[in-house]
Design an enzyme around this catalytic site. Structure first.
Site, PDB file in Angstrom:
ATOM      1  CG  HIS A 153     -38.692 -32.252   7.241  1.00  0.00           C
ATOM      2  ND1 HIS A 153     -39.360 -31.302   7.998  1.00  0.00           N
ATOM      3  CD2 HIS A 153     -39.312 -32.291   6.045  1.00  0.00           C
ATOM      4  CE1 HIS A 153     -40.345 -30.794   7.274  1.00  0.00           C
ATOM      5  NE2 HIS A 153     -40.338 -31.367   6.085  1.00  0.00           N
TER       6      HIS A 153
ATOM      7  CG  ASP B 264     -42.914 -35.238   5.240  1.00  0.00           C
ATOM      8  OD1 ASP B 264     -43.430 -36.225   5.776  1.00  0.00           O
ATOM      9  OD2 ASP B 264     -43.568 -34.264   4.833  1.00  0.00           O
TER      10      ASP B 264
END
Length: 184
Positions: A175, A33
């Protein structure tokens, strides 16, 4: 595609979300993400390519401008690209119409770069509503293993956590904005 049901309380809140994939496939699903990140995403893509691994990237619209080549590379190398948001905010605290606009604008940006409209969304913080689910024409993908990479920011601890908690079929949340996550 999705066969395993999450715990009842998650099903009550997110009845249509994907949490895990088929555990009989002997695979796990890496997801990233908050990118693309100008500093780290290319290195992550290099590592994935070297290992012949495909991942899913849920992109932030405001990070796409200036990183179009990185987004194009994700698509060319066979990674799934989905929508995260335009700006990293809790969409359930935004007026629904504004949240939908931001998501659809991000999808349009991704489509303009890759030539493909995203089919999947992962809402920031995993926060979602039934109204957004009905208004946004994409499947919601959450996760079954949180690497906590954003909090730990320690490569060894991230790896240990993921290895300890992961089983076949799990969707792993990471991430691509931290060097420690790329190294893990």
């Amino acid at each position: 595609m999705f066969i395993e049901q999450p715990p009842w309380f998650f099903r009550a809140i997110y009845p249509d979300a994907i949490f895990r994939m088929d555990p009989d496939e002997k695979a796990v699903y890496l997801t990233f993400d908050d990118g693309p990140n100008a500093r780290y995403t290319e290195a992550l893509l290099d590592g994935l390519k070297e290992r012949e691994v495909r991942a899913s990237f849920f992109l932030v619209g405001q990070c796409i401008e200036g990183n179009e080549d990185t987004v194009r590379r994700m698509a060319e190398e066979g990674h799934l690209i989905g929508v995260h948001c335009m700006e990293h905010r809790d969409l359930t605290r935004e007026p629904e119409e504004e949240a939908v606009r931001q998501l659809m604008d991000t999808a349009a940006m991704i489509g303009a770069v890759t030539g493909r409209t995203p089919e999947y969304i992962r809402p920031p913080f995993g926060k979602w509503s039934s109204g957004l689910q009905e208004a946004v024409p994409m499947e919601t993908v959450l996760w079954s293993v949180d690497s906590l990479d954003w909090k730990l920011q320690d490569t060894d601890r991230i790896v240990r956590r993921v290895l300890k908690d992961t089983e076949d079929g799990d969707i792993i949340l990471m991430h691509d904005e931290f060097q420690t996550s790329v190294e893990a």
